[in-house]
Design an enzyme around this catalytic site. Sequence first.
Site, PDB file in Angstrom:
ATOM      1  CG  MET A  26      -1.901  -1.206   1.158  1.00 44.64           C
ATOM      2  SD  MET A  26      -3.442  -0.961   2.055  1.00 44.64           S
ATOM      3  CE  MET A  26      -2.830  -0.724   3.705  1.00 44.64           C
ATOM      4  CG  ASN A  28       4.710   5.601   4.333  1.00 47.82           C
ATOM      5  OD1 ASN A  28       4.765   5.242   5.482  1.00 47.82           O
ATOM      6  ND2 ASN A  28       5.355   6.677   3.924  1.00 47.82           N
ATOM      7  CG  LEU A  29       7.194   1.382  -0.851  1.00 49.50           C
ATOM      8  CD1 LEU A  29       7.895   1.068  -2.169  1.00 49.50           C
ATOM      9  CD2 LEU A  29       6.244   0.253  -0.470  1.00 49.50           C
ATOM     10  CG  HIS A  33       6.959  -2.080   2.142  1.00 48.08           C
ATOM     11  ND1 HIS A  33       6.886  -0.926   2.881  1.00 48.08           N
ATOM     12  CD2 HIS A  33       5.728  -2.643   2.213  1.00 48.08           C
ATOM     13  CE1 HIS A  33       5.651  -0.795   3.369  1.00 48.08           C
ATOM     14  NE2 HIS A  33       4.933  -1.827   2.984  1.00 48.08           N
TER      15      HIS A  33
HETATM   16  P1  AMP Z   1       1.479  -2.986   3.454  1.00 49.28           P
HETATM   17  O1  AMP Z   1       2.069  -1.960   2.566  1.00 49.28           O
HETATM   18  O2  AMP Z   1       1.423  -2.606   4.877  1.00 49.28           O
HETATM   19  O3  AMP Z   1       0.169  -3.533   2.908  1.00 49.28           O
HETATM   20  O4  AMP Z   1       2.473  -4.230   3.423  1.00 49.28           O
HETATM   21  C1  AMP Z   1       2.868  -4.812   2.206  1.00 49.28           C
HETATM   22  C2  AMP Z   1       3.661  -6.048   2.493  1.00 49.28           C
HETATM   23  O5  AMP Z   1       4.804  -5.718   3.274  1.00 49.28           O
HETATM   24  C3  AMP Z   1       2.876  -7.091   3.310  1.00 49.28           C
HETATM   25  O6  AMP Z   1       3.192  -8.389   2.812  1.00 49.28           O
HETATM   26  C4  AMP Z   1       3.418  -6.884   4.700  1.00 49.28           C
HETATM   27  O7  AMP Z   1       3.331  -8.040   5.494  1.00 49.28           O
HETATM   28  C5  AMP Z   1       4.856  -6.537   4.409  1.00 49.28           C
HETATM   29  N1  AMP Z   1       5.479  -5.833   5.532  1.00 49.28           N
HETATM   30  C6  AMP Z   1       5.017  -4.738   6.175  1.00 49.28           C
HETATM   31  N2  AMP Z   1       5.835  -4.396   7.201  1.00 49.28           N
HETATM   32  C7  AMP Z   1       6.830  -5.322   7.217  1.00 49.28           C
HETATM   33  C8  AMP Z   1       7.986  -5.535   8.029  1.00 49.28           C
HETATM   34  N3  AMP Z   1       8.284  -4.720   9.037  1.00 49.28           N
HETATM   35  N4  AMP Z   1       8.786  -6.580   7.744  1.00 49.28           N
HETATM   36  C9  AMP Z   1       8.496  -7.417   6.698  1.00 49.28           C
HETATM   37  N5  AMP Z   1       7.426  -7.264   5.897  1.00 49.28           N
HETATM   38  C10 AMP Z   1       6.606  -6.237   6.149  1.00 49.28           C
END
Ligand code: AMP
Length: 268
Positions: A26, A28-29, A33
């Site tokens: 989503m 805000n990497l 990510h």
């Molecule tokens: P999001 O942008 O929050 O939807 O996350 C996208 C992907 O990144 C999902 O598969 C999350 O589980 C993964 N993710 C988010 N935060 C972390 C983190 N701290 N470590 C590893 N993977 C993450």
Amino acid sequence: MRILRDIASLRAATAEAGPVAFVPTMGNLHEGHLSLVRIARREAAAVTVSIFVNRLQFGAGEDFERYPRTFEQDCALLEREGVELLFAPDERVLYPEPQRYVVKPPPGADELEGRFRPGFFQGVATVVLKLFNCVQPAAAVFGKKDYQQLMVVRDMVRELDLPVRIVPGETVREADGLAMSSRNVYLSAAERAEAPRLRRVLDEVRTGRATPAQALAALQAAGWKPDYVEIRRARDLAAAASGDRELVVLGAARLGATRLIDNLEFRP
Ligand code: AMP
């Protein structure tokens, strides 16, 4: 990096690129990510990332409107990782009409996160299926940070026979143990200093120094509003039974206006 805004051009670019490994986000990497992008790199010759803030997985009163959107900065980070394709559709591309056909996850998705975020996993499963149909990846990488989400996606892929290999990525943390999250930007300085407590109490449960009930009480005493701290079987998040060798302790709690989640796998 090629930025694709619509499904037809994404499919054309994917056909050219050959088998791709996919990292849905989503935006805000952060390093979490990017660690998934590096795992994806090992899975296929080309990497596709998506950035899409999925309205379907946000409940009423949640942070859809204020979710951090940092597209330029995200693109720079992905360029640096050598990502080949970025799928960044507008809402009208993925949801040109109301999404009436949805993926209904099984009852396990109404527990833990699902209990406090009704409809969340239906929104996640539906958008992940749509994204898989757009990107048609050979593999897709999901973070263990969102442990229950990883299980829901893994089970959906198996039960719907989707030709995608699901690859898990370990949780990436800040130096003080706080799991990286796009939502950490909501924290005030005082909250940011307090936030690592969530991982600390989960670690106390992991090592047998505290029960889940004691962990909840410790969070409450420090001013948090905890939703749950529970030990489950790591393989499928079923209730833990004596004799289970692989467990996970999962927790979610609100600190001020920010809801944080975390988990730790362990062997008792
Ligand atoms: P999001 O942008 O929050 O939807 O996350 C996208 C992907 O990144 C999902 O598969 C999350 O589980 C993964 N993710 C988010 N935060 C972390 C983190 N701290 N470590 C590893 N993977 C993450």
